[in-house]
Design an enzyme around this catalytic site. Structure first.
Site: not given
Length: 535
Positions: A118, A219, A240, A286, A347, A382, A388
């Site tokens: 990616e 939150d 994104h 990105r 995103h 990022r 993840l």
């Protein structure tokens, strides 16, 4: 029916049921009682919508130093190197742990995972399960929690953290638990805990257009800020580059893995335009790709850009991207025969609640893991598929530290006062909440988006300040509803983003401001905010 009692005590209260929260729960379960609360159905969070995969050093041509360097470059000088090294070096073990739980990752041979590439990565290192990696990880983690007997309660959202100061207990400030609203009954439970873990995800719903699910209302950041925890780098909100542009499509992401496999971005005239913006073209990070698409659309007056996969065999697309192919087909787009219309959308929240390398925040007994946290891994932008991975690594690290803290002992749990609704009335004007929700998201999209100016930020600050006052009055006058709780949090998060953006007098990573279009080494530092800075 409210499955929680109105008063409960647990050793570990986990707010959020995504990859970070469930990893924590599984690691902490052997050390004490665990309660996981999810806002809606237990699988409904950002994790299950993650398509691309998990980045880790798993290929023979890869090594830790390369992954570390790619992460640092993407982060534009603001990554915390220790956090990057911890995450990258512990990554392969975390992937093996996932597979031991039954996560089925794609393989190119019985003994070798299929790895994709990616944007921003110098090697193929993204392990995946077709194009529904998050869904497969969420499935396996939930199954493992069920097998361990870990308690997961759905349809509960935290209203506020309870601190020792709020509870009238002397000594150093610490978090004692949380007040929690049941979505259907309106009952507010008081949950005390030895450790409270924010795993609440991000805040994409603060923007009008987002790839995030409805639960992403910021939150954890808002509650932590109100409790006095330090928050950092909220100006760095990742857009994104490629979300499906279609009037009936809601927040559907077109994975970066498509560009990794050769997808070409074109404008409405069919021109491949990325070569004009960056030598890495479609494989630039990105922030670069999103700004390039935004600039191309504005320059030409186009409504969207197009991601062209038509030069690849249909069989390849069906094998590697079955979910994306099927979803596009539902909207009348055959990605094997025509380019996919795409636009950037909010995103990922790269800032958040500041933590150390074991998830501890600036307030004792409060932990933050996953997207809600600011570990320093992501810096100003990022790197794809590191999210993840962060949840897996820091979920485990936080659980081990919280277990140690629990074993050190702190006496019987202190008494937390019951939730006091005061003279609150039944809500009468839901239209007020709906209107403020819509106005906030439009203000953020129009004034605090991919490209900013100081004047736009000042306008946003003025309007959001007014909205926060209106929301605060409504909050104390009427009984709680889930929409009101989330709106209050979104307004606080919106103001945090604006204030961080106002402070940073340069362009870096995801923060691009026309008044200061260059990066400035004097700003190679985090933007920190604590309670009171917004008032």
């Amino acid at each position: 029916m409210n499955a929680l009692s109105e008063r409960e005590h647990v050793d570990f209260l986990v707010l959020g049921g995504g990859v970070a929260g469930l990893t924590f729960a599984l690691e902490a379960a052997s050390h004490g009682s665990v309660l996981v609360l999810t806002k809606r159905q237990r699988s409904e969070g950002s994790t299950q919508y993650a398509q691309g995969g998990v980045a880790s050093v798993l290929g023979p041509d890869d090594d830790f130093d390369l992954h570390i360097q790619d992460t640092l470059v993407a982060g534009a000088g603001l990554c915390r190197r220790e956090a990057v090294e911890v995450t990258v070096r512990e990554g392969p073990d975390r992937i093996r742990w996932l597979m031991s739980l039954g996560v089925e990752l794609d393989r190119e041979a019985p003994d070798r995972l299929h790895l994709t590439r990616e944007g921003g990565h110098s090697r193929r290192r993204v392990a995946h399960a077709k194009d529904t990696t998050g869904r497969e990880i969420e499935r396996a983690l939930l199954a493992a929690c069920d097998a361990r007997g870990i308690r997961i309660e759905e349809d509960h959202l935290a209203v506020d953290l309870v601190t020792s100061g709020k509870a009238g207990i002397g000594g150093p400030s610490r978090v004692l638990g949380a007040y929690v609203l049941h979505r259907d009954t309106g009952v507010v439970s008081t949950i005390s805990a030895g450790a409270t873990i924010l795993a609440t995800g991000g805040s994409g719903k603060v923007y009008l257009y987002t790839s995030n699910p409805d639960v992403a209302t910021g939150d954890g950041v808002a509650m932590a800020y109100r409790a006095g925890a330090t928050v950092a780098n909220m100006e760095f909100f990742q857009f994104h580059p490629t979300c499906l542009f279609h009037p009936q499509a809601k927040s559907f992401l077109i994975s970066e893995a498509l560009r990794g496999e050769g997808g070409i971005l074109r404008n409405a005239a069919g021109e491949a335009f990325m070569v004009r913006y960056d030598p890495r073209k479609e494989l630039a990070p990105r922030d670069v790709v999103a700004r390039s698409i935004d600039a191309e659309m504005k320059k030409r007056g186009d409504d969207c850009a197009f991601l062209d996969m038509t030069h690849l065999p249909k069989s390849f697309l069906l094998e590697h991207f079955p979910h994306i192919y099927a979803t596009c087909k539902e909207f009348g787009i055959d990605m094997a025969a025509q380019p996919i219309p795409v636009v950037p959308a909010a995103h990922y929240q790269c800032g958040g609640v500041v933590t150390d390398l074991v998830g501890r925040t600036s307030i004792p007994r409060l932990y933050a893991i996953g997207e809600v946290s600011c570990t320093g891994l992501h810096g100003a932008n990022r790197l794809a598929s590191n999210s993840l991975l962060e949840g897996l690594v820091f979920g485990r690290r936080a659980a081990l530290r919280a277990a140690d803290e629990l074993s050190e002992g702190s006496g019987p749990p202190p008494h937390i006062p019951d939730w006091n609704p005061g003279a609150a009335l039944a809500p009468e004007e839901g239209v007020v909440v709906a209107h403020n929700w819509d106005e906030l998201r439009r203000v953020m999209w129009n004034y605090v988006g991919i490209v900013r100016t100081q004047k736009r930020l000042e306008r946003a600050r003025t309007r959001i300040s007014m909205l926060r006052n209106e929301i605060r009055d409504y909050y104390w006058q009427y009984n709680l509803t889930p929409d009101l709780v989330e709106l209050r949090n979104l307004a606080d998060v919106g103001m945090l983003i604006v204030e961080c953006a106002r402070q940073r007098k340069e362009s870096r990573g995801l923060h691009y401001i026309l008044d200061y279009p260059k990066s400035d080494d004097r700003w190679l530092r985090d933007t920190l905010i604590t309670r009171g800075d917004l008032e």
